[in-house]
Design a protein around this motif. Structure first.
Motif, PDB file in Angstrom:
ATOM      1  N   UNK A 178       1.006  -1.106   0.044  1.00 22.58           N
ATOM      2  CA  UNK A 178      -0.008  -0.195  -0.063  1.00 22.58           C
ATOM      3  C   UNK A 178       0.964   1.167  -0.195  1.00 22.58           C
ATOM      4  N   UNK A 179       2.165   1.100   0.472  1.00 24.45           N
ATOM      5  CA  UNK A 179       2.999   2.156   0.591  1.00 24.45           C
ATOM      6  C   UNK A 179       3.453   2.736  -0.625  1.00 24.45           C
ATOM      7  N   UNK A 180       3.239   1.865  -1.702  1.00 19.69           N
ATOM      8  CA  UNK A 180       3.996   2.351  -3.108  1.00 19.69           C
ATOM      9  C   UNK A 180       2.508   2.921  -4.081  1.00 19.69           C
ATOM     10  N   UNK A 181       1.584   3.179  -3.327  1.00 20.44           N
ATOM     11  CA  UNK A 181       0.475   3.475  -4.307  1.00 20.44           C
ATOM     12  C   UNK A 181      -0.311   5.026  -3.685  1.00 20.44           C
ATOM     13  N   UNK A 186       7.162   1.645 -11.531  1.00 22.21           N
ATOM     14  CA  UNK A 186       6.582   1.790 -13.125  1.00 22.21           C
ATOM     15  C   UNK A 186       5.275   1.429 -13.110  1.00 22.21           C
ATOM     16  N   UNK A 187       4.743   0.773 -12.570  1.00 20.73           N
ATOM     17  CA  UNK A 187       3.329   0.336 -12.529  1.00 20.73           C
ATOM     18  C   UNK A 187       2.586   0.954 -11.252  1.00 20.73           C
ATOM     19  N   UNK A 188       3.145   0.956 -10.050  1.00 18.93           N
ATOM     20  CA  UNK A 188       2.224   1.504  -8.987  1.00 18.93           C
ATOM     21  C   UNK A 188       2.055   2.855  -8.955  1.00 18.93           C
ATOM     22  N   UNK A 189       2.869   3.791  -9.421  1.00 15.07           N
ATOM     23  CA  UNK A 189       2.661   5.022  -9.417  1.00 15.07           C
ATOM     24  C   UNK A 189       2.365   5.606 -10.712  1.00 15.07           C
ATOM     25  N   UNK A 190       1.867   4.831 -11.832  1.00 17.83           N
ATOM     26  CA  UNK A 190       1.640   5.202 -13.154  1.00 17.83           C
ATOM     27  C   UNK A 190       0.289   5.902 -13.230  1.00 17.83           C
ATOM     28  N   UNK A 191       0.158   6.631 -14.020  1.00 19.74           N
ATOM     29  CA  UNK A 191      -1.446   7.371 -14.404  1.00 19.74           C
ATOM     30  C   UNK A 191      -2.201   6.165 -14.711  1.00 19.74           C
ATOM     31  N   UNK A 192      -1.676   5.316 -15.475  1.00 19.74           N
ATOM     32  CA  UNK A 192      -2.478   4.162 -16.050  1.00 19.74           C
ATOM     33  C   UNK A 192      -1.589   2.717 -15.672  1.00 19.74           C
ATOM     34  N   UNK A 193      -1.777   1.996 -14.563  1.00 19.43           N
ATOM     35  CA  UNK A 193      -1.226   0.948 -14.339  1.00 19.43           C
ATOM     36  C   UNK A 193      -1.395  -0.111 -15.356  1.00 19.43           C
ATOM     37  N   UNK A 194      -2.620  -0.257 -16.057  1.00 15.70           N
ATOM     38  CA  UNK A 194      -2.867  -1.209 -17.245  1.00 15.70           C
ATOM     39  C   UNK A 194      -1.868  -0.956 -18.293  1.00 15.70           C
ATOM     40  N   UNK A 195      -2.070   0.357 -18.421  1.00 16.33           N
ATOM     41  CA  UNK A 195      -1.044   0.793 -19.759  1.00 16.33           C
ATOM     42  C   UNK A 195       0.211   0.456 -19.556  1.00 16.33           C
ATOM     43  N   UNK A 196       0.743   0.925 -18.456  1.00 13.20           N
ATOM     44  CA  UNK A 196       2.428   0.672 -17.945  1.00 13.20           C
ATOM     45  C   UNK A 196       2.766  -0.862 -18.152  1.00 13.20           C
ATOM     46  N   UNK A 197       1.722  -1.814 -17.649  1.00 13.70           N
ATOM     47  CA  UNK A 197       2.060  -3.139 -17.511  1.00 13.70           C
ATOM     48  C   UNK A 197       1.970  -3.552 -19.087  1.00 13.70           C
ATOM     49  N   UNK A 198       1.131  -3.109 -19.657  1.00 13.95           N
ATOM     50  CA  UNK A 198       1.088  -3.657 -21.057  1.00 13.95           C
ATOM     51  C   UNK A 198       2.353  -3.360 -21.844  1.00 13.95           C
TER      52      UNK A 198
END
Ligand code: TZP
Ligand code: MG
Length: 219
Positions: free
Chosen positions: A20-23, A196-208
């Motif tokens: 949770x600390x990363x989000x 790279x994912x937890x703080x991304x505007x779109x975690x979905x897009x970053x994961x992709x």
């Protein structure tokens, strides 16, 4: 049932690690979004000053585990072996300063065991102690973990592969969609990322994007 080496390699392709600390957003939503983007493995790493403890930590772990189960993404717990056993997680990840790996292997049976290692000696020890995969880094500079070893680039993995060490390996530290391919080109089976994912505007897009970068090297 024990995960096979080839299955393990494939699970490491896009390995998302988070507490949770990363989000900045609700961790449940971040995880769901990342799963929709195609992450292949998840690690619950509730750690540091802002981390939840006690019942709150257990509650969040259970909720995130349910999400992973629903989408059939295996769930790994960082450090906390008792928690992993209590909630019946799919595996644990430990570092060099955690409970001895042989002891952990005995406790968890066939569950996945990941071990952080930073040089050839630690890697060989981890293999002998029953690791299913090795995590190594920081590959690139990172702000997320303060007490890291020196930045190693992809040299260590390249050296290990040259020497015929074939255990599944995942890189960690400062990995982004832009540099992920270089980690896999260096011999890693995949990339693990936090911010790279937890703080991304779109975690979905970053994961992709991360997954696409890894796949671009493998095909
Ligand atoms: N171990 C080595 S670097 C690191 C850990 C847990 C943090 C990686 O975080 P990020 O945000 O992907 O750089
Ligand atoms: Mg640890």
């Amino acid at each position: 049932m024990k995960v096979s080496t080839e299955e393990m390699r494939s699970l490491l392709k896009t390995y998302f690690i988070m507490g949770s600390q990363n989000c900045d957003e609700d961790p449940r939503e971040v995880l769901k979004d990342a799963i929709h983007g195609g992450i292949t493995l998840f690690q619950f790493r509730e750690k540091g000053d802002q981390a939840l403890v006690g019942e709150e930590k257990i509650r969040l772990a259970k909720e995130l585990l349910e999400i992973c189960k629903h989408y059939q993404v295996p769930f790994i717990v960082n450090d906390d072996i008792d928690l992993a056993l209590k909630i019946n997680a799919d595996g644990v990840h430990i570092g060099q300063d955690d409970e001895p790996a042989e002891q952990v292997r005995k406790k968890i049976g066939d569950k996945i065991l990941g071990i952080s290692a930073h040089n050839q000696e630690e890697v060989e020890a981890a293999i002998n102690q029953g690791a299913d995969y090795i995590g190594t880094g920081p590959v690139f500079p990172t702000e997320t973990k303060k007490d890291t070893e020196a930045v190693q680039g992809t040299i260590l993995v390249q050296e290990l592969r040259k020497q015929g060490i074939s255990i599944p390996i995942v890189g960690i530290g400062g990995i982004t969609p832009e540099n992920a391919a270089s980690v896999v080109k260096g011999g890693a089976d995949g990339v693990s990322v936090i911010t790279a994912i937890s703080k991304a505007k779109s975690p979905k897009e970053q994961a992709r994007l991360l997954k696409a970068a890894v796949d671009s090297v493998m095909q």
